[in-house]
Design a protein around this motif. Structure first.
Motif, mmCIF file in Angstrom:
data_model
loop_
_atom_site.group_PDB
_atom_site.id
_atom_site.type_symbol
_atom_site.label_atom_id
_atom_site.label_comp_id
_atom_site.label_asym_id
_atom_site.label_seq_id
_atom_site.Cartn_x
_atom_site.Cartn_y
_atom_site.Cartn_z
ATOM 1 N N PRO A 126 41.345 68.529 70.749
ATOM 2 C CA PRO A 126 41.685 68.345 72.165
ATOM 3 C C PRO A 126 42.401 67.018 72.453
ATOM 4 C CG PRO A 126 39.466 69.205 71.969
ATOM 5 C CD PRO A 126 39.917 68.853 70.576
ATOM 6 N N LEU A 127 42.014 65.948 71.754
ATOM 7 C CA LEU A 127 42.663 64.653 71.969
ATOM 8 C C LEU A 127 44.153 64.732 71.649
ATOM 9 C CD1 LEU A 127 42.758 61.572 72.439
ATOM 10 C CD2 LEU A 127 42.022 61.298 70.049
ATOM 11 N N PHE A 128 44.487 65.304 70.497
ATOM 12 C CA PHE A 128 45.890 65.337 70.093
ATOM 13 C C PHE A 128 46.675 66.443 70.811
ATOM 14 C CE2 PHE A 128 43.938 62.661 66.970
ATOM 15 C CZ PHE A 128 44.856 61.616 66.923
ATOM 16 N N SER A 129 45.976 67.450 71.285
ATOM 17 C CA SER A 129 46.645 68.426 72.146
ATOM 18 C C SER A 129 47.014 67.779 73.474
ATOM 19 C CB SER A 129 45.744 69.638 72.393
ATOM 20 O OG SER A 129 45.544 70.351 71.197
ATOM 21 N N TYR A 130 46.124 66.948 73.994
ATOM 22 C CA TYR A 130 46.427 66.212 75.234
ATOM 23 C C TYR A 130 47.643 65.309 75.040
ATOM 24 C CZ TYR A 130 46.191 62.632 78.825
ATOM 25 O OH TYR A 130 46.529 61.761 79.831
ATOM 26 N N LEU A 131 47.760 64.700 73.860
ATOM 27 C CA LEU A 131 48.897 63.820 73.566
ATOM 28 C C LEU A 131 50.151 64.625 73.206
ATOM 29 C CD1 LEU A 131 46.990 61.092 71.530
ATOM 30 C CD2 LEU A 131 47.844 60.912 73.882
ATOM 31 N N ARG A 132 50.043 65.958 73.250
ATOM 32 C CA ARG A 132 51.142 66.891 72.994
ATOM 33 C C ARG A 132 51.699 66.796 71.576
ATOM 34 N NH1 ARG A 132 55.512 66.107 76.452
ATOM 35 N NH2 ARG A 132 54.807 64.035 76.988
ATOM 36 N N ALA A 133 50.824 66.404 70.637
ATOM 37 C CA ALA A 133 51.193 66.459 69.229
ATOM 38 C C ALA A 133 51.077 67.905 68.754
ATOM 39 C CB ALA A 133 50.275 65.552 68.404
ATOM 40 N N VAL A 134 51.675 68.195 67.603
ATOM 41 C CA VAL A 134 51.568 69.527 67.001
ATOM 42 C C VAL A 134 50.502 69.428 65.910
ATOM 43 C CG1 VAL A 134 52.788 71.376 65.801
ATOM 44 C CG2 VAL A 134 53.998 69.970 67.482
ATOM 45 N N VAL A 135 49.317 69.918 66.201
ATOM 46 C CA VAL A 135 48.191 69.786 65.276
ATOM 47 C C VAL A 135 48.182 70.960 64.305
ATOM 48 C CG1 VAL A 135 45.700 69.482 65.077
ATOM 49 C CG2 VAL A 135 46.898 68.628 67.102
ATOM 50 N N VAL A 136 48.133 70.665 63.005
ATOM 51 C CA VAL A 136 48.148 71.751 62.013
ATOM 52 C C VAL A 136 46.889 72.597 62.161
ATOM 53 C CG1 VAL A 136 49.550 70.372 60.420
ATOM 54 C CG2 VAL A 136 47.081 70.456 60.124
ATOM 55 N N ALA A 159 45.638 72.225 54.169
ATOM 56 C CA ALA A 159 46.036 71.401 55.310
ATOM 57 C C ALA A 159 47.287 70.581 54.984
ATOM 58 C CB ALA A 159 44.891 70.476 55.711
ATOM 59 N N ALA A 160 47.347 70.031 53.775
ATOM 60 C CA ALA A 160 48.512 69.239 53.370
ATOM 61 C C ALA A 160 49.768 70.103 53.340
ATOM 62 C CB ALA A 160 48.267 68.605 52.005
ATOM 63 N N GLY A 161 49.636 71.338 52.879
ATOM 64 C CA GLY A 161 50.771 72.259 52.862
ATOM 65 C C GLY A 161 51.263 72.577 54.263
ATOM 66 N N GLU A 162 50.320 72.745 55.196
ATOM 67 C CA GLU A 162 50.707 73.018 56.582
ATOM 68 C C GLU A 162 51.433 71.827 57.202
ATOM 69 O OE1 GLU A 162 46.868 75.993 57.383
ATOM 70 O OE2 GLU A 162 46.930 74.008 58.301
ATOM 71 N N LEU A 163 50.927 70.616 56.940
ATOM 72 C CA LEU A 163 51.576 69.424 57.483
ATOM 73 C C LEU A 163 52.970 69.244 56.896
ATOM 74 C CD1 LEU A 163 51.469 66.861 59.227
ATOM 75 C CD2 LEU A 163 50.481 65.674 57.244
#
Length: 199
Positions: A126-136, A159-163
């Motif tokens: 939720p924190l990084f969604s609020y900051l409008r980042a693209v969370v893997v 996770a590393a592959g997704e990033l």
């Protein structure tokens, strides 16, 4: 490409930093990225001063520039009281709220027990969604018993592959400078007239 790891670990050595390093090594290999690590422990006093006076010190300013200028982020925090650490939250509080918009972010956390694994979904995402980042999609949580366990390696790799996919995909889809310079706005009336049959 530049990959930045933000580690909020407090101890030396730190399992939080260790998890960040493992994730960074796996992602950097796939994305051919250079890795820089920001240790929040070393910036704690400057973060506190920035919160009270509004001005970042020299080292904090450099860390903020690294994070906002990165092509991708790995953020790792220890779990305190069922959430991210205060130091971790304070660092992202001093960054402009629009600075991470569209930036690929891999979220990760460490804790003493697997019971805290939901911190990824109820606090970090939720924190990084609020900051409008693209969370893997895949977050990585490592409890004490996970170190050396087979399942952790699989989560790290996924996770590393997704990033890496987001980082390289966004870089490949960015318009070239020449394309931007040649861009022209055509009024709607002209576009409509061009669609009408001649005669």
């Amino acid at each position: 490409m530049k990959l930045v790891v933000v580690s909020a670990g407090l101890s030396v050595p730190s399992s939080t930093r260790l998890l960040g390093d493992r994730l960074a090594a796996a992602a950097a290999e796939r994305a051919s990225a250079q890795v820089q690590v920001v240790e929040l422990r070393d910036l704690a006093v400057e973060i506190a001063h920035n919160l009270t006076n509004g001005f970042p010190g020299r080292r904090l300013s450099a860390a903020i520039d690294a994070v906002t200028g990165a092509d991708g982020l790995i953020v790792v925090t220890p779990v305190f009281s069922a959430s991210y650490s205060g130091l971790f939250k304070s660092f992202f509080d001093v960054i402009d709220k629009d600075a991470l918009a569209g930036k690929p972010v891999l979220i990760a956390a460490t804790g003493g027990t697997a019971r805290h694994s939901l911190v990824l979904e109820h606090a970090l995402r939720p924190l990084f969604s609020y900051l409008r980042a693209v969370v893997v999609p895949t977050g990585v949580y490592a409890a004490s018993e996970d170190w050396g366990a087979e399942g952790l390696d699989g989560r790290v790799e996924r996770a590393a592959g997704e990033l890496a996919g987001l980082m390289t995909g966004l870089a490949a889809s960015a318009p070239a400078k020449d394309d931007i310079d040649d861009f022209a706005v055509v009024p709607f009336a002209e576009q409509l007239a061009a669609l009408r049959p001649a005669g």
